[in-house]
Design a protein around this motif. Structure first.
Motif, PDB file in Angstrom:
ATOM      1  N   VAL A  33      46.713  10.356 -10.213  1.00 57.05           N
ATOM      2  CA  VAL A  33      46.708   9.648  -8.985  1.00 57.05           C
ATOM      3  C   VAL A  33      48.010   9.144  -8.358  1.00 57.05           C
ATOM      4  CG1 VAL A  33      45.753   7.536  -7.872  1.00 57.05           C
ATOM      5  CG2 VAL A  33      44.242   8.920  -9.337  1.00 57.05           C
ATOM      6  N   ARG A  34      48.724   8.729  -9.372  1.00 61.42           N
ATOM      7  CA  ARG A  34      50.378   8.095  -9.050  1.00 61.42           C
ATOM      8  C   ARG A  34      50.897   9.075  -8.517  1.00 61.42           C
ATOM      9  NH1 ARG A  34      54.234   4.326 -12.494  1.00 61.42           N
ATOM     10  NH2 ARG A  34      55.702   4.166 -11.220  1.00 61.42           N
ATOM     11  N   SER A  35      50.872  10.402  -9.166  1.00 63.43           N
ATOM     12  CA  SER A  35      51.951  11.216  -8.634  1.00 63.43           C
ATOM     13  C   SER A  35      51.431  11.994  -7.289  1.00 63.43           C
ATOM     14  CB  SER A  35      51.958  12.587  -9.665  1.00 63.43           C
ATOM     15  OG  SER A  35      52.449  12.323 -10.710  1.00 63.43           O
ATOM     16  N   ALA A  36      50.174  12.045  -7.127  1.00 65.14           N
ATOM     17  CA  ALA A  36      49.398  12.388  -5.853  1.00 65.14           C
ATOM     18  C   ALA A  36      49.739  11.553  -4.789  1.00 65.14           C
ATOM     19  CB  ALA A  36      47.891  12.363  -5.720  1.00 65.14           C
ATOM     20  N   GLY A  37      49.989  10.083  -4.816  1.00 61.53           N
ATOM     21  CA  GLY A  37      50.433   9.312  -3.834  1.00 61.53           C
ATOM     22  C   GLY A  37      51.838   9.529  -3.709  1.00 61.53           C
ATOM     23  N   ASP A  38      52.568   9.832  -4.535  1.00 62.63           N
ATOM     24  CA  ASP A  38      54.335  10.101  -4.330  1.00 62.63           C
ATOM     25  C   ASP A  38      54.159  11.325  -3.493  1.00 62.63           C
ATOM     26  OD1 ASP A  38      54.851   7.775  -5.825  1.00 62.63           O
ATOM     27  OD2 ASP A  38      55.160   8.951  -7.690  1.00 62.63           O
TER      28      ASP A  38
ATOM     29  N   PRO B 296      49.688   6.158   3.184  1.00 63.48           N
ATOM     30  CA  PRO B 296      49.149   6.978   2.307  1.00 63.48           C
ATOM     31  C   PRO B 296      48.212   6.323   1.417  1.00 63.48           C
ATOM     32  CG  PRO B 296      51.377   6.684   1.692  1.00 63.48           C
ATOM     33  CD  PRO B 296      51.012   5.913   3.130  1.00 63.48           C
ATOM     34  N   VAL B 297      47.043   7.042   1.046  1.00 66.28           N
ATOM     35  CA  VAL B 297      46.351   6.452  -0.172  1.00 66.28           C
ATOM     36  C   VAL B 297      45.976   7.615  -1.011  1.00 66.28           C
ATOM     37  CG1 VAL B 297      43.958   5.240  -0.803  1.00 66.28           C
ATOM     38  CG2 VAL B 297      45.155   4.515   1.501  1.00 66.28           C
ATOM     39  N   ALA B 298      46.054   7.372  -2.372  1.00 63.01           N
ATOM     40  CA  ALA B 298      45.474   8.167  -3.343  1.00 63.01           C
ATOM     41  C   ALA B 298      44.509   7.527  -4.475  1.00 63.01           C
ATOM     42  CB  ALA B 298      46.591   8.897  -4.324  1.00 63.01           C
ATOM     43  N   ASP B 299      43.200   8.028  -4.694  1.00 58.64           N
ATOM     44  CA  ASP B 299      42.351   7.337  -5.389  1.00 58.64           C
ATOM     45  C   ASP B 299      41.568   8.520  -6.371  1.00 58.64           C
ATOM     46  OD1 ASP B 299      41.274   7.887  -2.899  1.00 58.64           O
ATOM     47  OD2 ASP B 299      39.389   6.850  -3.683  1.00 58.64           O
ATOM     48  N   SER B 300      40.665   8.047  -7.098  1.00 57.63           N
ATOM     49  CA  SER B 300      40.135   9.054  -8.009  1.00 57.63           C
ATOM     50  C   SER B 300      38.674   8.876  -8.334  1.00 57.63           C
ATOM     51  CB  SER B 300      40.912   9.336  -9.421  1.00 57.63           C
ATOM     52  OG  SER B 300      40.827   8.157 -10.034  1.00 57.63           O
ATOM     53  N   GLU B 301      37.923   9.606  -8.658  1.00 59.20           N
ATOM     54  CA  GLU B 301      36.466   9.605  -9.117  1.00 59.20           C
ATOM     55  C   GLU B 301      36.401  10.630 -10.305  1.00 59.20           C
ATOM     56  OE1 GLU B 301      33.754  10.173  -5.899  1.00 59.20           O
ATOM     57  OE2 GLU B 301      34.835   8.816  -4.484  1.00 59.20           O
ATOM     58  N   THR B 302      35.399  10.124 -11.187  1.00 59.12           N
ATOM     59  CA  THR B 302      35.096  10.847 -12.345  1.00 59.12           C
ATOM     60  C   THR B 302      33.865  11.280 -12.475  1.00 59.12           C
ATOM     61  OG1 THR B 302      36.691   9.518 -13.643  1.00 59.12           O
ATOM     62  CG2 THR B 302      35.174  10.886 -14.874  1.00 59.12           C
ATOM     63  N   LEU B 303      33.784  12.624 -12.676  1.00 61.09           N
ATOM     64  CA  LEU B 303      32.431  13.384 -12.634  1.00 61.09           C
ATOM     65  C   LEU B 303      32.270  13.998 -14.051  1.00 61.09           C
ATOM     66  CD1 LEU B 303      29.918  14.221 -11.045  1.00 61.09           C
ATOM     67  CD2 LEU B 303      31.093  16.420 -10.418  1.00 61.09           C
ATOM     68  N   VAL B 304      31.368  13.413 -14.771  1.00 62.34           N
ATOM     69  CA  VAL B 304      31.220  13.996 -16.136  1.00 62.34           C
ATOM     70  C   VAL B 304      29.826  14.767 -16.114  1.00 62.34           C
ATOM     71  CG1 VAL B 304      30.129  13.275 -18.453  1.00 62.34           C
ATOM     72  CG2 VAL B 304      31.948  11.708 -17.152  1.00 62.34           C
ATOM     73  N   VAL B 305      30.092  16.170 -16.653  1.00 57.86           N
ATOM     74  CA  VAL B 305      29.077  17.271 -16.914  1.00 57.86           C
ATOM     75  C   VAL B 305      28.787  17.605 -18.420  1.00 57.86           C
ATOM     76  CG1 VAL B 305      28.479  19.509 -16.011  1.00 57.86           C
ATOM     77  CG2 VAL B 305      30.125  18.055 -14.470  1.00 57.86           C
ATOM     78  N   ARG B 306      27.607  17.720 -18.703  1.00 59.28           N
ATOM     79  CA  ARG B 306      27.296  17.975 -20.030  1.00 59.28           C
ATOM     80  C   ARG B 306      26.885  19.452 -20.283  1.00 59.28           C
ATOM     81  NH1 ARG B 306      23.334  15.378 -22.019  1.00 59.28           N
ATOM     82  NH2 ARG B 306      24.209  14.854 -24.218  1.00 59.28           N
ATOM     83  N   TYR B 307      27.110  20.312 -21.176  1.00 57.85           N
ATOM     84  CA  TYR B 307      26.798  21.507 -21.290  1.00 57.85           C
ATOM     85  C   TYR B 307      26.258  21.878 -22.587  1.00 57.85           C
ATOM     86  CZ  TYR B 307      29.607  22.660 -17.153  1.00 57.85           C
ATOM     87  OH  TYR B 307      30.280  22.896 -15.998  1.00 57.85           O
ATOM     88  N   ALA B 308      25.430  22.811 -22.679  1.00 62.79           N
ATOM     89  CA  ALA B 308      24.842  23.470 -24.087  1.00 62.79           C
ATOM     90  C   ALA B 308      25.792  23.964 -24.910  1.00 62.79           C
ATOM     91  CB  ALA B 308      23.802  24.291 -23.606  1.00 62.79           C
ATOM     92  N   ASN B 309      26.794  24.656 -24.417  1.00 61.30           N
ATOM     93  CA  ASN B 309      27.801  25.380 -25.220  1.00 61.30           C
ATOM     94  C   ASN B 309      29.120  25.713 -24.224  1.00 61.30           C
ATOM     95  OD1 ASN B 309      27.312  27.872 -23.499  1.00 61.30           O
ATOM     96  ND2 ASN B 309      25.414  27.862 -24.872  1.00 61.30           N
ATOM     97  N   LEU B 310      30.068  26.243 -24.865  1.00 59.51           N
ATOM     98  CA  LEU B 310      31.268  26.472 -24.271  1.00 59.51           C
ATOM     99  C   LEU B 310      31.240  27.541 -23.095  1.00 59.51           C
ATOM    100  CD1 LEU B 310      34.431  26.612 -24.352  1.00 59.51           C
ATOM    101  CD2 LEU B 310      34.329  28.530 -25.681  1.00 59.51           C
ATOM    102  N   PHE B 311      30.336  28.315 -23.294  1.00 58.52           N
ATOM    103  CA  PHE B 311      30.151  29.521 -22.216  1.00 58.52           C
ATOM    104  C   PHE B 311      29.587  29.116 -20.960  1.00 58.52           C
ATOM    105  CE2 PHE B 311      29.773  31.083 -26.624  1.00 58.52           C
ATOM    106  CZ  PHE B 311      31.091  31.924 -26.719  1.00 58.52           C
TER     107      PHE B 311
END
Length: 276
Positions: free
Chosen positions: A166-171, A181-196
């Motif tokens: 975020v900081r680098s994005a604002g810069d 200028p404004v830079a901010d973030s949101e987090t999205l968590v995703v769950r998987y049965a396996n790597l594939f």
């Protein structure tokens, strides 16, 4: 002398073309980005006439009513689906001051010259034009990265794109000359049965490795990474990984915009305001 390019442009175009036919089955990240962009756009009380959708994928961004939309994508298949133009984001074929609004969702994290792309976007905006963008950055895919570190502990290979925080994005917005200028973030968590399942989503959204000098993935490495990924499962057997979505907001400079107060121009001290 031109700096070396991080990403393989030709491979990036091929990956986008390969993802285009089934992209709708893997577009959840871009859908979240577009929702965030729509929320930010809804708070702006002004009209837009000419809009640029930069990195348009299949053209699913719904522009405000009454606007004329130009769509650009690095992949020929996505550009064709959207009725747009094929071009890289850091080589824009548009005239200066052509747009009131530029949006970009899901592509800036794999652009070779991000500062150059942002400077070209600012140049393409009319005075007081708005730029809204989102991309994957920060500490995204920490679980996947850790699994491959375990799998390739003896000979680690470059398999993951560098991430912008975020900081680098604002810069970068400031460096490109954007106002407010404004830079901010949101987090999205995703769950998987396996790597594939996770790798399949990354390929399906054209988000897999396009680094120059990338090393082919062997079956042995993939099997070791899959085991290391599974070792991080929750009690229900699924593994969580996170995507940090970085959002950018910036305006093309205009004399009509509010300006920050000149330093030292305050008429009352903070101590007085706090009653000290």
């Amino acid at each position: 002398m031109e700096p070396p390019e991080i990403f393989d442009r030709a491979a990036r175009r091929r990956r986008r073309d390969r993802a285009a036919p089934d992209y709708a089955a893997h577009d959840f990240l871009r859908a979240a980005m577009l929702d965030g962009i729509a929320e930010r756009l809804a708070s702006v009380k002004r009209d837009f006439v000419d809009v640029l959708d930069l990195g348009c994928f299949g053209g699913t961004f719904g522009a405000p009513p009454g606007t004329h939309v130009t769509r650009i994508d690095a992949g020929a298949a996505f550009a064709a689906q959207a009725g747009g133009i094929q071009a890289d984001e850091d080589c824009l074929p548009v005239a200066a001051e052509s747009f009131d609004l530029v949006i970009s969702a899901g592509v800036l994290d794999s652009v070779n010259d991000v500062p150059g792309a942002l400077a070209q976007i600012r140049r393409a905006l009319r005075p007081d034009g708005l730029f809204l963008a989102a991309f994957v950055g920060g500490t995204s895919l920490a679980t996947l990265r850790a699994a491959f570190r375990d799998a390739e502990a003896d000979r680690p290979a470059a398999r993951f794109h560098p991430m912008i925080d975020v900081r680098s994005a604002g810069d970068l917005l400031v460096r490109a000359g954007f106002a407010l200028p404004v830079a901010d973030s949101e987090t999205l968590v995703v769950r998987y049965a396996n790597l594939f399942g996770l790798i399949g989503d990354l390929r399906g959204m054209a988000g897999n490795n396009v680094l120059n000098g990338r090393v082919p993935l062997t079956r042995r490495t993939l099997a070791a990474a899959a085991a290391a990924f599974a070792d991080r499962a929750d009690p229900d057997g699924r593994v969580a990984d996170r995507f940090d979505l970085i959002f950018l907001t910036g305006w093309a400079p205009s004399p009509d915009q509010p300006k920050p107060a000149r330093r030292g121009s305050a008429t009352a001290s903070l101590a007085s305001a706090l009653g000290r």
